[in-house]
Design an enzyme around this catalytic site. Structure first.
Site, mmCIF file in Angstrom:
data_model
loop_
_atom_site.group_PDB
_atom_site.id
_atom_site.type_symbol
_atom_site.label_atom_id
_atom_site.label_comp_id
_atom_site.label_asym_id
_atom_site.label_seq_id
_atom_site.Cartn_x
_atom_site.Cartn_y
_atom_site.Cartn_z
ATOM 1 N N ASP A 1 19.404 4.730 -46.686
ATOM 2 C CA ASP A 1 18.568 4.641 -47.880
ATOM 3 C C ASP A 1 17.742 5.914 -47.993
ATOM 4 O O ASP A 1 17.045 6.297 -47.037
ATOM 5 C CB ASP A 1 17.656 3.410 -47.773
ATOM 6 C CG ASP A 1 17.085 2.983 -49.109
ATOM 7 O OD1 ASP A 1 17.346 3.665 -50.112
ATOM 8 O OD2 ASP A 1 16.365 1.972 -49.142
ATOM 9 N N ASP B 1 20.804 5.602 -54.605
ATOM 10 C CA ASP B 1 20.167 6.190 -53.424
ATOM 11 C C ASP B 1 20.381 5.404 -52.137
ATOM 12 O O ASP B 1 19.655 5.635 -51.154
ATOM 13 C CB ASP B 1 18.664 6.364 -53.673
ATOM 14 C CG ASP B 1 17.946 5.041 -53.884
ATOM 15 O OD1 ASP B 1 18.616 4.019 -54.139
ATOM 16 O OD2 ASP B 1 16.705 5.024 -53.789
ATOM 17 N N GLU B 2 21.359 4.516 -52.080
ATOM 18 C CA GLU B 2 21.593 3.770 -50.841
ATOM 19 C C GLU B 2 23.045 3.322 -50.765
ATOM 20 O O GLU B 2 23.731 3.156 -51.779
ATOM 21 C CB GLU B 2 20.663 2.560 -50.733
ATOM 22 C CG GLU B 2 20.831 1.554 -51.848
ATOM 23 C CD GLU B 2 19.942 0.334 -51.674
ATOM 24 O OE1 GLU B 2 19.752 -0.138 -50.530
ATOM 25 O OE2 GLU B 2 19.437 -0.166 -52.705
#
Length: 418
Positions: A27, A121-122
């Site tokens: 993350d 974003d992860e």
């Protein structure tokens, strides 16, 4: 338990036990804010609010400096400014965020073909099948953090566990810029004292319903009779929560959203300005991409390049071919033509070549095969490399051409992307 402002952060010591823990959750830390700092270093260390400046907008993201004042995502910007009057408001730029996200995801895909992006974003990574290539899960997690920092310029947090649920919880606790490992044998103990609100998928309303009945910790879920748990959250969720509380999560890493591609890239120790050196490096990477295609029995219809300049600005270019190929010379010619078409001639930090829109090799050739000679040459090269090793046989022009080549794992060792 780690909190959104980074306080309470928990990380593993070097060499922590990672037995049975083959799932990573990676993350990015305060992603939007981190990208803005990447593009404007003068913002570093400031409390940042990512959002529109008008009073009715909401916070898209905030830097950790702003979060320590209580600023949170989805909070009205007006409220955020009351909490942190000195915050700098930066309008969101999703084009930049998507570009940096692609850079990060490419690193993941170079480590393992089993990547499941959850959002911009992860992502989850299953690294159980690439241990011979990269080492233990803990070593892989540390390598990913180092590569994201060095090659992209932002930080990420990594949770490593035997299941997706526990890996995601662990990455949250490790934020920011940390790594937390939960060995398979430690899963139940790890979960026991965590609040029910920390469980992936338990929202505020579900948490309130559980807490109103005295079910505050994950171990309380285990101790609660099935009938009482069903009255609190309903039959389906009750079964699901009990499974997660007891460390069971059958969900695997789902790669169905990942487009097949094969790529190699190189980060230089010293920025390179010589265009001929860069063109030579592009051809070297194209050869490696083509070799991977041939070994996998694939051909490509699209060639793409990535160029990152010294200031971290990154540009990408791609071209669709008239017919599929796995010939390194053909891929290299297209990649170098794309490179020549980039107007900016500043020093370069990273170059990459990628084959996209892959298909099985073996389609019928046209009446004339312009690449016939190169196919024979590269076929002989494949045979020689198989016999003597890939590090022993190469084009003569590549000999002694390190030219500041980076210290990242050598591209020939990158796992096949899927």
């Amino acid at each position: 338990m780690g909190r959104g402002d980074g306080s309470g952060r928990i990380v593993s010591a070097d060499g922590a036990d990672d037995s049975g823990a083959g799932i990573l959750h990676v993350d990015m830390d305060a992603f939007y804010a981190a990208v803005e700092v990447l593009h404007d270093p003068s913002l570093r260390g400031l409390p940042l609010i990512i959002g529109a400046p008008d009073g009715r907008s909401v916070v898209s993201s905030a830097s950790y400096e702003a979060r320590r004042y209580g600023v949170r995502s989805a909070m009205p910007v007006s409220q955020a400014l009351r909490l942190c009057p000195t915050a700098r408001i930066v309008p969101p730029d999703f084009t930049k965020y998507r570009d940096v996200s692609r850079q990060v995801m490419e690193i993941f895909e170079q480590v393992t073909p089993l990547v499941e992006p959850l959002s911009i974003d992860e992502a989850f990574l299953d690294v159980r099948g690439v241990r011979r290539l990269w080492g233990s899960p803990g070593r892989i997690g540390a390598m990913i953090r180092e590569r994201v920092q060095r090659e992209v310029g932002i930080t990420c947090s990594v949770g490593i566990a035997a299941t997706k649920h526990v890996a995601k919880m662990a990455s949250t606790m490790a934020k920011p810029d940390g790594l937390l490992i939960v060995a398979e044998a430690d899963t139940l103990d790890f979960l026991a004292a965590k609040p029910v609100r920390a469980m992936w998928g338990v929202g505020p309303k579900t948490a309130e319903s559980l807490e109103s009945r005295g079910i505050r910790l994950i171990r309380d879920i285990r101790a609660t009779p099935a009938s009482a748990l069903e009255r609190a959250v309903g039959p389906a969720l009750a079964v699901r929560l009990r499974e997660l509380a007891e460390g069971r999560d059958p969900r695997g890493v789902d790669t169905s959203r990942v487009e097949k591609s094969v790529g190699h890239e190189e980060t230089f120790d010293v920025d390179i300005s010589d265009p001929e050196a860069l063109r030579s490096e592009i051809l070297r990477l194209a050869d490696r991409v083509a070799g991977r295609l041939r070994r996998a029995g694939w051909e490509t219809m699209t060639v793409a390049i990535k160029i990152r300049f010294a200031d971290f600005t990154t540009v990408s270019r791609s071209q669709t071919l008239p017919e599929p190929t796995s010939v390194g010379q053909r891929i290299g010619d297209v990649a170098r033509t794309l490179f020549d078409g980039i107007d900016r001639k500043d020093p370069v930090r990273l170059v990459g070549v990628r084959a996209e829109r892959l298909s099985d090799a073996g389609g019928a050739l046209g009446l004339w095969d312009d690449d016939a000679d190169w196919r024979r040459v590269e076929g002989a090269l494949d045979s020689a490399q198989e016999r003597f090793g890939s590090g022993m046989i190469t084009r003569a022009r590549h000999l002694g051409a390190d030219r500041g080549r980076g210290s990242a794992p050598h591209p020939k060792a990158h796992g096949l992307e899927g």
